[in-house]
Design an enzyme around this catalytic site. Structure first.
Site, PDB file in Angstrom:
ATOM      1  N   SER A  91       0.807  -1.301  -0.210  1.00 17.42           N
ATOM      2  CA  SER A  91       0.040  -0.115  -0.025  1.00 17.42           C
ATOM      3  C   SER A  91       0.966   1.294   0.045  1.00 17.42           C
ATOM      4  O   SER A  91       1.642   1.528  -0.910  1.00 17.42           O
ATOM      5  CB  SER A  91      -0.812  -0.087   1.288  1.00 17.42           C
ATOM      6  N   GLU A 151      -5.742  -7.166  -7.607  1.00 17.89           N
ATOM      7  CA  GLU A 151      -4.880  -6.056  -7.760  1.00 17.89           C
ATOM      8  C   GLU A 151      -4.094  -6.066  -8.710  1.00 17.89           C
ATOM      9  O   GLU A 151      -3.403  -5.281  -9.294  1.00 17.89           O
ATOM     10  CB  GLU A 151      -4.483  -5.663  -6.698  1.00 17.89           C
ATOM     11  N   HIS A 194      -6.660  -6.472  -1.060  1.00 20.85           N
ATOM     12  CA  HIS A 194      -5.560  -5.296  -0.646  1.00 20.85           C
ATOM     13  C   HIS A 194      -4.475  -5.898   0.671  1.00 20.85           C
ATOM     14  O   HIS A 194      -3.222  -5.988   0.427  1.00 20.85           O
ATOM     15  CB  HIS A 194      -6.022  -4.309  -0.338  1.00 20.85           C
TER      16      HIS A 194
END
Length: 687
Positions: A521, A606, A634
């Protein structure tokens, strides 16, 4: 009346869910030791304001959920347990089984986005203390269950068609108020729409799903249930308000009342970064109100009363707010006084007389249950879920106080390799981007800090400094605009990371030619920025990737609007300014000058965001490798994936920073591929 079936027996894989007593065996720590730790609450330190522990009405017992990952079976062992507050009796399991419950989020205009984040399971006791209720998932739906405190029986209470999100017990414990998140009608409407084709609009997040999400917010319905009859009806407004307040028995950590009718509460009317922070205020039983005027009374969490009439509260303070302090104040009599401070994290605490019972973790000790007397600092371990951990070899940790080029403070933990010898220069790995509490795997728990230390690495676990944007505004969107301008926040974070690395190099600990960097992230954003704006790093591993002009499209129309507001160029922008923008952050725009080996281990919702970068770097013969984990988000949640990411990260840095080849034994195909990547790298360097 409720039926009480005998709960199913525990499987062999979960036989060790409760630890055995005995001496810990001395040996080296390996990645599996971290992957199989017993956990109480979410792995990443939660907001410190979610209740994980529940104290019985008589103050003698605590209820909580115990969890252990089973990587070999890619499953979790789960149980609800009861602990004696004196620590004199063994912890007992009162209900076994169930599935790992994950939170869902409403993001932008999209409802019900799945995550890998563990939901906080908060038990609620019956007023008589004979049983407690909790959330449990068996099959497709999360329900409210109840278990007898003596472990004799457990059973579901609700029979909802939709997931129960929250609940409280009312009256004498024979009433239940609970909320459900209902997306069935919205999902059915999307199914029907699919018969003629989905309309591409703000419901889409193409990087996560080829199907539109239901529109946010998620519809939530609150029900009232009579437990003696099972009768259901819609909750009244008063009952709905009770759910928001945490229920009459539990209350909320934003306020507390004493036996004299005085109420301590947090005034959150002034905007703050965290909603639960506020200024301490006391309403007296006689109608007077007093706001604590001292500076330490701002940014407060968790007020509670002592028997002597003091209000105690918790606040973060110290260098970059890296410490936790407890204060006490007698309203109307002077200023609050600090009575306790620690760099450890108090994840959840419940008042017990004038003391506290807390879930506590330090840099080298996983989370455990302790009794704390804040006046004396005396601590008593009530339950250690991982006693075996004391026998494992650990790298020593040192807290660093950093100040970056922007004058912003941050903290880092420097972990020495096991067997460290002064004067020897070691390879180093950077782990991001919060470092408070137990040093496990960084934010997202992807990079096993102590497993690296046992492989001969120094590790820098670093926290990012405060956001430049949020230092100027409380509006998150506007803060992101400020952060993006001239990439101010990215430069600030990288400056803090570089300072920690240079400090380790200057002290003769880290080899400047063998420094790796990792991140998820925001941490992955720092990795990408570092690869373009720093010369310190010789290898990288990321759990998310990448910036390039297509990112404004990958998030869907709703995300694109946000990106443009923040200051990202439009996809059609071919100006010099747009080109300069992407050259500052996009690896694909710089493929011809990157030589750093990059490992990508991405979730399947992702990985598409990495395709442009991966392809461009492979065309330029950059040693980049990518692995995609199915059914992930995530933050990854599956135990087999966690262990695989741990082990591959260790092997990747061994290969590129130490020229070692442990992957030859476990993954010969990967080793063969890495050898080919190295040959390509060498040939590109000679061309």
């Amino acid at each position: 009346m409720l039926s009480w079936p005998v709960h199913a027996a525990d499987s062999q894989d979960c036989a060790d869910l409760l630890p055995e007593s005995g001496n810990a065996v001395r040996r080296a720590l390996i990645a599996e030791d971290l992957a199989r730790l017993r956990d109480i609450g979410p792995v990443d330190t939660p907001s410190e304001d979610r209740r994980i522990l529940a104290l019985s009405p008589d103050g003698k017992h605590l209820a909580f959920q115990l969890r252990r990952a089973n990587p070999q079976g890619n499953a979790y062992c789960l149980a609800m347990v009861v602990a004696d507050v004196t620590g004199s009796q063994p912890v007992r399991i009162v209900d076994r089984g169930g599935e790992f419950i994950r939170t869902t989020l409403d993001l932008r205009a999209q409802a019900g986005s799945p995550t890998g984040i563990a939901k906080v399971i908060t038990p609620r006791w019956s007023p008589d203390g004979r049983w407690f209720a909790y959330l449990k998932r068996e099959g497709p739906v999360t329900q409210v269950w109840r278990a007898n405190a003596d472990g004799s029986r457990s059973a579901p209470i609700t029979r909802s068609d939709d997931d129960v999100e929250d609940f409280y017990l009312a009256g004498d414990g024979n009433r239940l108020v609970f909320s459900v998140a209902s997306l069935r009608e919205a999902n059915q409407a999307i199914d029907d729409e699919g018969l003629t084709g989905f309309h591409y609009d703000e419901r889409f997040a193409p990087g996560s799903s080829p199907r539109p999400f239901p529109p946010a917010p998620t519809p939530r319905i609150v029900w009232f249930m009579d437990l003696s009859s099972g009768a259901l009806r819609p909750a009244t407004n008063e009952e709905r308000a009770g759910l928001e307040a945490g229920g009459p028995h539990e209350g909320t950590w934003k306020e507390a009342s004493n036996t004299r009718g005085n109420r301590a509460w947090l005034d959150t009317s002034a905007p703050t970064y965290w909603q639960q922070l506020g200024r301490l205020t006391v309403d007296f039983a006689d109608g007077r109100s007093l706001a604590c005027p001292d500076a330490v009374c701002a940014g407060v969490r968790r007020p509670w009363w002592t028997r002597q009439g003091y209000v105690r509260f918790v606040r973060r303070e110290g260098w970059a707010d890296g410490s936790t302090a407890i204060y006490q104040w007698r309203p109307g009599h002077g200023s609050p006084r600090r009575i306790y401070v620690t760099d450890d994290v108090l994840v959840d605490c419940v008042p017990d007389g004038d003391g506290l019972i807390c879930l506590r973790e330090s840099s080298l000790i996983p989370r455990r249950l302790e009794r704390l007397d804040p006046r004396t600092g005396h601590r008593q371990v009530l339950f250690d879920p991982n006693p075996e951990f004391a026998g494992l070899s650990l790298g020593k940790a040192e807290r660093l106080h950093l100040t970056n080029a922007y004058g912003l403070p941050s903290i880092a933990d420097l972990v020495l390799p096991v067997g460290y010898q002064p004067g020897e220069h070691y390879p180093m790995v950077v782990v991001q981007y919060h470092t408070r509490g137990f040093l496990r795997g960084g934010t997202g728990d992807d990079y096993p800090i102590q497993a690296f230390a046992n492989r001969g690495y120094a590790v820098l676990s670093v926290s990012k400094p405060a956001s430049i944007g949020l230092s100027r505004t409380t509006d998150f969107a506007e803060a992101d605009r400020i952060n993006l301008k001239d990439f101010a926040d990215r430069r600030s974070v990288l400056s803090s990371v570089e300072q920690g690395v240079r400090l380790a190099i200057a002290r003769g600990i880290a080899d400047p030619k063998r420094v790796g960097i990792t991140g998820l992230s925001d941490g992955a954003s720092t990795v990408m920025f570092a690869l373009l704006h720093s010369t310190l790093f010789s290898a990288a591993a990321m759990s998310q990737c990448c910036y390039d002009p297509t990112m404004t499209a990958r998030g869907g129309p709703g995300a694109a609007k946000s990106f443009y507001f923040y200051g990202y160029p439009k996809l059609t922008d071919r100006s010099t300014q747009a080109e300069d923008f992407w050259r500052q952050i996009a690896l694909s725009y710089n493929a011809d000058r990157i030589r750093t080996p990059i490992l990508l281990q991405l979730s399947d919702d992702e990985y598409s965001s990495a395709l442009v970068t991966y392809t461009a770097l492979r065309e330029a013969k950059v040693p980049i490798d990518m692995f995609v984990f199915p059914g992930e988000h995530h933050i990854k949640w599956q135990p087999a994936h966690r262990l695989a990411q741990y082990q591959r990260s260790l092997d990747w840095f061994d290969y590129w920073l130490k020229d070692a080849r442990p992957a030859a034994y476990a993954r010969p195909r990967e080793l063969s591929h890495w050898e080919a990547l190295r040959r390509d790298q060498l040939s590109a360097g000679n061309s």
